[in-house]
Write a protein that holds these residues in place. Structure first.
Motif, PDB file in Angstrom:
ATOM      1  N   GLY A   1       0.814  -1.212   0.000  1.00  0.00           N
ATOM      2  CA  GLY A   1       0.000   0.000   0.000  1.00  0.00           C
ATOM      3  C   GLY A   1       0.844   1.256   0.000  1.00  0.00           C
ATOM      4  N   SER A   2       1.994   1.215   0.677  1.00  0.00           N
ATOM      5  CA  SER A   2       2.887   2.377   0.717  1.00  0.00           C
ATOM      6  C   SER A   2       3.498   2.643  -0.650  1.00  0.00           C
ATOM      7  CB  SER A   2       3.992   2.156   1.751  1.00  0.00           C
ATOM      8  OG  SER A   2       3.454   1.987   3.040  1.00  0.00           O
ATOM      9  N   ILE A   3       3.869   1.576  -1.358  1.00  0.00           N
ATOM     10  CA  ILE A   3       4.400   1.744  -2.727  1.00  0.00           C
ATOM     11  C   ILE A   3       3.338   2.357  -3.631  1.00  0.00           C
ATOM     12  CG2 ILE A   3       5.230   0.509  -4.759  1.00  0.00           C
ATOM     13  CD1 ILE A   3       6.512  -1.523  -2.867  1.00  0.00           C
ATOM     14  N   GLY A   4       2.108   1.844  -3.512  1.00  0.00           N
ATOM     15  CA  GLY A   4       1.021   2.391  -4.323  1.00  0.00           C
ATOM     16  C   GLY A   4       0.753   3.850  -4.015  1.00  0.00           C
ATOM     17  N   ALA A   5       0.822   4.229  -2.711  1.00  0.00           N
ATOM     18  CA  ALA A   5       0.592   5.627  -2.333  1.00  0.00           C
ATOM     19  C   ALA A   5       1.692   6.529  -2.880  1.00  0.00           C
ATOM     20  CB  ALA A   5       0.515   5.748  -0.811  1.00  0.00           C
ATOM     21  N   ALA A   6       2.929   6.059  -2.847  1.00  0.00           N
ATOM     22  CA  ALA A   6       4.055   6.856  -3.347  1.00  0.00           C
ATOM     23  C   ALA A   6       3.951   7.106  -4.845  1.00  0.00           C
ATOM     24  CB  ALA A   6       5.371   6.160  -3.019  1.00  0.00           C
ATOM     25  N   LEU A   7       3.326   6.179  -5.557  1.00  0.00           N
ATOM     26  CA  LEU A   7       3.224   6.288  -7.016  1.00  0.00           C
ATOM     27  C   LEU A   7       1.882   6.846  -7.480  1.00  0.00           C
ATOM     28  CD1 LEU A   7       4.836   2.837  -7.968  1.00  0.00           C
ATOM     29  CD2 LEU A   7       5.931   5.082  -8.007  1.00  0.00           C
ATOM     30  N   SER A   8       1.005   7.209  -6.542  1.00  0.00           N
ATOM     31  CA  SER A   8      -0.353   7.623  -6.900  1.00  0.00           C
ATOM     32  C   SER A   8      -0.358   8.888  -7.765  1.00  0.00           C
ATOM     33  CB  SER A   8      -1.179   7.874  -5.634  1.00  0.00           C
ATOM     34  OG  SER A   8      -1.365   6.684  -4.910  1.00  0.00           O
ATOM     35  N   PRO A   9      -1.037   8.835  -8.935  1.00  0.00           N
ATOM     36  CA  PRO A   9      -1.137  10.026  -9.785  1.00  0.00           C
ATOM     37  C   PRO A   9      -2.388  10.854  -9.507  1.00  0.00           C
ATOM     38  CG  PRO A   9      -1.919   8.122 -10.986  1.00  0.00           C
ATOM     39  CD  PRO A   9      -1.525   7.629  -9.620  1.00  0.00           C
ATOM     40  N   SER A  10      -3.280  10.341  -8.621  1.00  0.00           N
ATOM     41  CA  SER A  10      -4.536  11.039  -8.347  1.00  0.00           C
ATOM     42  C   SER A  10      -4.904  10.872  -6.888  1.00  0.00           C
ATOM     43  CB  SER A  10      -5.666  10.493  -9.229  1.00  0.00           C
ATOM     44  OG  SER A  10      -5.959   9.139  -8.887  1.00  0.00           O
ATOM     45  N   ILE A  11      -5.754  11.749  -6.405  1.00  0.00           N
ATOM     46  CA  ILE A  11      -6.169  11.692  -5.009  1.00  0.00           C
ATOM     47  C   ILE A  11      -7.021  10.453  -4.757  1.00  0.00           C
ATOM     48  CG2 ILE A  11      -8.219  13.101  -5.407  1.00  0.00           C
ATOM     49  CD1 ILE A  11      -5.983  12.983  -2.230  1.00  0.00           C
ATOM     50  N   GLY A  12      -7.790  10.024  -5.739  1.00  0.00           N
ATOM     51  CA  GLY A  12      -8.617   8.831  -5.582  1.00  0.00           C
ATOM     52  C   GLY A  12      -7.775   7.597  -5.304  1.00  0.00           C
ATOM     53  N   LEU A  13      -6.704   7.435  -6.087  1.00  0.00           N
ATOM     54  CA  LEU A  13      -5.832   6.286  -5.883  1.00  0.00           C
ATOM     55  C   LEU A  13      -5.093   6.403  -4.557  1.00  0.00           C
ATOM     56  CD1 LEU A  13      -4.736   3.660  -7.005  1.00  0.00           C
ATOM     57  CD2 LEU A  13      -2.947   4.959  -8.197  1.00  0.00           C
ATOM     58  N   LEU A  14      -4.730   7.624  -4.183  1.00  0.00           N
ATOM     59  CA  LEU A  14      -4.061   7.813  -2.900  1.00  0.00           C
ATOM     60  C   LEU A  14      -4.971   7.392  -1.753  1.00  0.00           C
ATOM     61  CD1 LEU A  14      -1.676   8.835  -1.223  1.00  0.00           C
ATOM     62  CD2 LEU A  14      -2.693  11.126  -1.301  1.00  0.00           C
ATOM     63  N   ILE A  15      -6.236   7.753  -1.833  1.00  0.00           N
ATOM     64  CA  ILE A  15      -7.193   7.342  -0.795  1.00  0.00           C
ATOM     65  C   ILE A  15      -7.283   5.819  -0.738  1.00  0.00           C
ATOM     66  CG2 ILE A  15      -9.625   7.352  -0.131  1.00  0.00           C
ATOM     67  CD1 ILE A  15      -9.803  10.206  -1.247  1.00  0.00           C
ATOM     68  N   GLY A  16      -7.339   5.176  -1.897  1.00  0.00           N
ATOM     69  CA  GLY A  16      -7.416   3.712  -1.940  1.00  0.00           C
ATOM     70  C   GLY A  16      -6.181   3.052  -1.352  1.00  0.00           C
ATOM     71  N   MET A  17      -5.025   3.581  -1.677  1.00  0.00           N
ATOM     72  CA  MET A  17      -3.785   3.004  -1.152  1.00  0.00           C
ATOM     73  C   MET A  17      -3.647   3.254   0.349  1.00  0.00           C
ATOM     74  SD  MET A  17      -2.229   1.301  -3.474  1.00  0.00           S
ATOM     75  CE  MET A  17      -3.910   0.783  -3.921  1.00  0.00           C
ATOM     76  N   ARG A  18      -4.198   4.368   0.818  1.00  0.00           N
ATOM     77  CA  ARG A  18      -4.198   4.612   2.257  1.00  0.00           C
ATOM     78  C   ARG A  18      -5.063   3.571   2.968  1.00  0.00           C
ATOM     79  NH1 ARG A  18      -1.185   7.316   5.546  1.00  0.00           N
ATOM     80  NH2 ARG A  18      -2.879   8.393   6.651  1.00  0.00           N
ATOM     81  N   CYS A  19      -6.129   3.135   2.326  1.00  0.00           N
ATOM     82  CA  CYS A  19      -6.968   2.075   2.902  1.00  0.00           C
ATOM     83  C   CYS A  19      -6.192   0.762   2.989  1.00  0.00           C
ATOM     84  CB  CYS A  19      -8.229   1.890   2.059  1.00  0.00           C
ATOM     85  SG  CYS A  19      -9.381   3.292   2.122  1.00  0.00           S
ATOM     86  N   VAL A  20      -5.421   0.456   1.952  1.00  0.00           N
ATOM     87  CA  VAL A  20      -4.594  -0.756   1.972  1.00  0.00           C
ATOM     88  C   VAL A  20      -3.540  -0.649   3.070  1.00  0.00           C
ATOM     89  CG1 VAL A  20      -2.977  -2.179   0.644  1.00  0.00           C
ATOM     90  CG2 VAL A  20      -4.981  -1.187  -0.481  1.00  0.00           C
TER      91      VAL A  20
END
Length: 410
Positions: free
Chosen positions: A106-125
Motif C-alpha cells: 500500500g505504501s508503494i502504491g501511495a508513493a506512485l499515486s497520480p490522483s487523489i482517488g488512488l491515494l485514498i485507496g492506497m491509504r486504505c490498503v
C-alpha cells in the motif's frame, strides 16, 4: 491436571512456554513488536505537514484530504478483528509477516499515486496492513508476560506507537522539504521492509494453540464425541458378546477425557472453528466494558484529530512550514510517551496497593483507579489548548498544552 488449571487457559502446559523464556529473549520480542507498532501511528500522520503540497500536486480538496485520514482510522478499527482471528488459528508470526507485506504494498502504491482517488485507496490498503501490529501486539506481550507485570511492559510497548503521531510529522516535514510528499511514503516502504525482516529472521512465535479458545473448543468437542463413540461401542460390544474382553472399553477410560487426548494431537483449526462474534457479545454485555471502550475510542480519535487540525492551524495562523510544524507536534508525542511509561508503572503500583487493601483479591477493574488523575486534568488541558491557538498566543503555550494533552490522555 487440576480442574482449576483447566479453567485457566493462560497457564495450560505447553511446549517451550514463552512465559519461561529468558529476560533477554522477552525483551528482544518486546522491542521487535514495539518497533513494528510505530508503523501504525507514523503512517497515520507522516504526511500531515505535506497536506498543502498534496492538495496542489493532486488537485485535491480539503475534504478529500480528510478522507485519507478518516478512512485510514476507520479501517484500522475494523480490520483488526480479522487479524486477531487469524492469529488465534495460525499464530502471531505469519500474521505479522502477511500484514506488513500488505502495508508495504500500500505504501508503494501511495508513493506512485497520480490522483487523489488512488491515494485514498492506497491509504486504505496501508491501514489494513498496519492494523495487525497493534491488534495482536498486546496479545504477543500477554503470551510472554504474566498479568502482574503487564502494566509496566504495556507502558513500554505503547510508548512507541504513542510517539509515532509526533515523530511522523517531523519525518514528513523534513522529507517534504528535502524532496516532496512522495518521499514520505517511500520512507514507509523502507521502514516497513526493515520490520518485515525483523519478524522473518529474529522473531520467534509466541503463540501456543493450547492457550487458544478456538483450540480448546475443538478439543472439548472432539473429546466429547470420542467419549460418546466409545460409550456406544462399549454398549454394543457388551450386547453382542459379553464374554469377549478384547473389545471391552473400561468405564474409567471412557470417563476420563484426558485418556483420549493423544488422539487429538493433530487437530487442524480453520476459520469455521473461530468465533469472533460471540466473544464480542460477551465483552459488551457487561456495562463497564462499553463505557471503557467508548472512552478509549474518543481518546484514540482525539489523538489523530488534534494532530491533523494542529498541522492546519500552525500553517494558517502561525505561518509554520512542514518541518517546524512537525517539531511543534513532537510535544504531543513526548507527553504521550511520558504518560505511557509513567502510567504503566503507576498502574502496576495502584493494582498492588488496592490488592493489599482487599486482602489479596484481584480483579481487572482495580487498575481503573490509576486513571483518575487523567480524567480530572485531560478536559481542561484540551480546552486550554483550543483557547491559546484560537487567540494566537505565543507558540510556547500550545507546546505546553499539547504535551499535557498527550500526558493525560494516556
Amino acid at each position: 491436571m487440576s480442574a482449576a488449571t483447566k479453567l485457566d487457559i493462560e497457564h495450560v502446559a505447553v511446549h517451550d512456554d514463552p512465559r519461561q523464556w529468558s529476560s533477554a529473549r522477552k525483551t528482544a520480542t518486546l522491542l521487535i513488536v514495539s518497533s513494528a507498532s510505530l508503523i501504525t501511528t507514523i503512517a497515520a500522520g507522516i504526511y500531515n505537514p505535506s497536506i498543502v503540497q498534496i492538495e496542489h500536486d493532486l488537485h485535491a480538496t480539503a475534504s478529500q484530504i480528510s478522507w485519507t485520514l478518516s478512512l485510514f482510522v476507520l479501517i484500522q478499527g475494523v480490520v483488526p478483528l480479522l487479524w486477531s482471528v487469524l492469529s488465534e488459528l495460525k499464530g502471531r508470526k505469519i500474521v505479522y509477516i502477511v500484514s506488513i507485506l500488505l502495508f508495504v504494498g500500500g505504501s508503494i502504491g501511495a508513493a506512485l499515486s497520480p490522483s487523489i482517488g488512488l491515494l485514498i485507496g492506497m491509504r486504505c490498503v496501508q491501514a489494513a496492513g498496519s492494523s495487525a501490529v497493534l491488534a495482536i501486539g498486546a496479545a504477543t506481550l500477554a503470551d510472554i508476560y504474566d498479568s502482574h507485570e503487564r502494566g509496566s511492559k504495556m507502558g513500554l510497548y505503547y510508548s512507541a506507537p504513542l510517539l509515532g503521531p509526533s515523530i511522523g510529522p517531523i519525518l514528513g516535514g523534513g522529507l517534504t522539504q528535502g524532496f516532496d510528499w512522495r518521499a514520505c511514503f517511500w520512507f514507509l516502504v523502507i521502514f516497513g521492509g526493515v520490520n518485515l525482516a525483523s519478524f522473518m529472521f529474529l522473531f520467534k512465535d509466541t503463540f501456543r494453540r493450547e492457550r487458544s479458545l478456538a483450540y480448546q473448543r475443538v478439543l472439548k468437542r472432539n473429546l466429547e464425541e470420542n467419549q460418546r463413540s466409545e460409550a456406544q461401542s462399549h454398549a454394543s460390544s457388551k450386547n453382542t458378546d459379553e464374554k469377549t474382553p478384547s473389545t471391552d472399553v473400561s468405564a474409567a477410560e471412557a470417563a476420563d477425557p484426558q485418556s483420549s487426548a493423544p488422539e487429538f494431537k493433530d487437530i487442524k483449526l480453520s476459520l469455521k472453528d473461530a468465533d469472533p462474534v460471540m466473544p464480542m457479545f460477551r465483552v459488551l454485555r457487561y456495562l463497564n466494558n462499553p463505557v471503557i471502550l467508548t472512552a478509549s475510542g474518543f481518546i484514540y480519535g482525539f489523538s489523530y484529530s488534534i494532530l491533523y487540525t494542529s498541522a492546519r492551524v500552525l500553517a494558517a495562523q502561525y505561518g509554520y512550514d512542514a518541518l517546524h510544524t512537525g517539531l511543534v507536534l513532537l510535544a504531543f508525542g513526548a507527553g504521550s510517551v511520558a504518560g505511557s511509561i509513567l502510567g504503566g508503572k503507576w498502574s502496576d503500583m495502584t493494582l498492588a496497593r488496592v490488592q493489599r487493601k482487599s486482602g489479596g483479591q484481584r480483579f481487572p477493574e482495580m487498575r481503573l483507579q490509576s486513571t483518575f488523575f487523567g480524567m480530572l486534568f485531560l478536559p481542561p488541558s484540551i480546552i486550554a489548548y483550543g483557547w491559546v491557538v484560537h487567540e494566537n498566543v505565543h507558540i510556547a503555550a500550545p507546546v505546553v498544552f499539547l504535551f499535557l494533552c498527550g500526558l493525560f490522555s494516556v
